[in-house]
Design an enzyme around this catalytic site. Sequence first.
Site, short mmCIF file in Angstrom:
data_model
loop_
_atom_site.label_atom_id
_atom_site.label_comp_id
_atom_site.label_asym_id
_atom_site.label_seq_id
_atom_site.Cartn_x
_atom_site.Cartn_y
_atom_site.Cartn_z
N CYS A 1 -18.72 3.95 -29.90
CA CYS A 1 -18.59 2.65 -29.23
C CYS A 1 -19.12 1.51 -30.09
O CYS A 1 -18.93 0.34 -29.76
CB CYS A 1 -19.30 2.68 -27.88
N CYS B 1 -20.48 0.22 -14.15
CA CYS B 1 -19.73 0.81 -15.27
C CYS B 1 -18.78 -0.22 -15.88
O CYS B 1 -18.08 -0.93 -15.17
CB CYS B 1 -18.92 2.00 -14.79
N SER B 2 -18.72 -0.26 -17.22
CA SER B 2 -17.79 -1.16 -17.89
C SER B 2 -16.36 -0.68 -17.71
O SER B 2 -16.10 0.46 -17.33
CB SER B 2 -18.13 -1.29 -19.38
N LYS C 1 -19.39 -5.42 -19.22
CA LYS C 1 -19.25 -5.23 -17.78
C LYS C 1 -18.11 -6.08 -17.22
O LYS C 1 -17.29 -5.61 -16.42
CB LYS C 1 -20.58 -5.60 -17.13
N HIS D 1 -14.25 -3.22 -22.33
CA HIS D 1 -14.83 -2.49 -23.46
C HIS D 1 -13.76 -1.68 -24.21
O HIS D 1 -13.75 -0.46 -24.17
CB HIS D 1 -15.94 -1.57 -22.92
#
Length: 387
Positions: free
Chosen positions: A83, A210-211, A330, A334
């Site tokens: 990531c 959670c993103s 968020k 992502h």
Amino acid sequence: MAAIIGWAHTPFGKLADETVETLVTKVAKQAIADAGLAAEDIDEIVLGHFNAGFSKQDFTASLVLQADDNLRFKPTTRVENACATGSAAVHQGVKSIKAGDAKFVLVVGVEQMTTTPSPEIGANLLKASYLPEDGDTPAGFAGVFGKIAGMYFQKHGDQSEALAHIAAKNHKNGVENPYAQMRKDLGVEFCLNESEKNPFVAGPLKRTDCSLVSDGAAAIVLTDTTTALSAKKAVAFRGLGHAQDFLPMSKRDILKFEGCSEAWKRALSMANITIEDLSFVETHDCFTIAELIEYEAMGLVPEGQGAKAILEGWTQKDGKLPVNPSGGLKAKGHPIGATGVSMHALTAMQLVGEAGGIQVEGAELGGIFNMGGAAVANYVSVMQRLK
């Protein structure tokens, strides 16, 4: 050192009409033009692209050349570090500038995730964990961070309110970000309470913790600071830190994010500043528990006291250290390979006063933290306006 003199950013979200190729070529063209350059001026290209099964087309480095025939034969490399792939690409570009191997480096970050079926998305992301220990984790990577959150709650008490405030802060900030995937102020109450629209996903983490699964791309153009002085705008790197930690969580105290701490120490030391000197931070809130622990790892608060920073308003956009004025992962989304490049592009916008509704007033120094895996790949950049 090096400086950013041009940038480009697509909206993040479900971009069904785009491909990895169209996203890459779009931002490459725009960033080169934004830097006031032509394709032939570029000496090197670095592409950040995680993939791990999201794109059928692999070996994507040369797709950047599709942006302009004059990019043919330019040295081009794809880098990957889970990531943190986007920041890995940025730091690689900075190294080429520092070494004198290139005068102008184009860095592109991209990912297209939404065309992949949900079960495959979870499996692809879980590849960034240590499979012998975490390969059977329910709910994929959310399950990994759900475990971390559960352990943190056990050690430091229920943090549900703090996590809800982090989620609400980032969603509120994201409303004014034209590139953000979700531009909706959800409010603390919605983020705090379980509901049909906000169910538990893993451990104590709800959907708002959670993103988002996302598509998108961003690009920047780098040069040396001397050359940057003749550009129309320039944002310099004052400090850099990269710390890689063990992949198995069993080999470290997962509640401390020690690699994050080390990367921050290195970058702040190089910049000769403290965390209190920063005007704002863009940090890796893949899950709200990550942002909470990062408050501690960056030295904003002592271990176990992350909640204090959010509940006392320190990290709000008008607080003493705004965190994720962009809305963070968020709200922004992502798209793995694009995230780190996006953070650098948005930080550059902040520091030259071009950030529009997400602008932090009087921003002079920006900090960036981008993380791969569960605090495994840790990258920090400290940025300052050059002109």
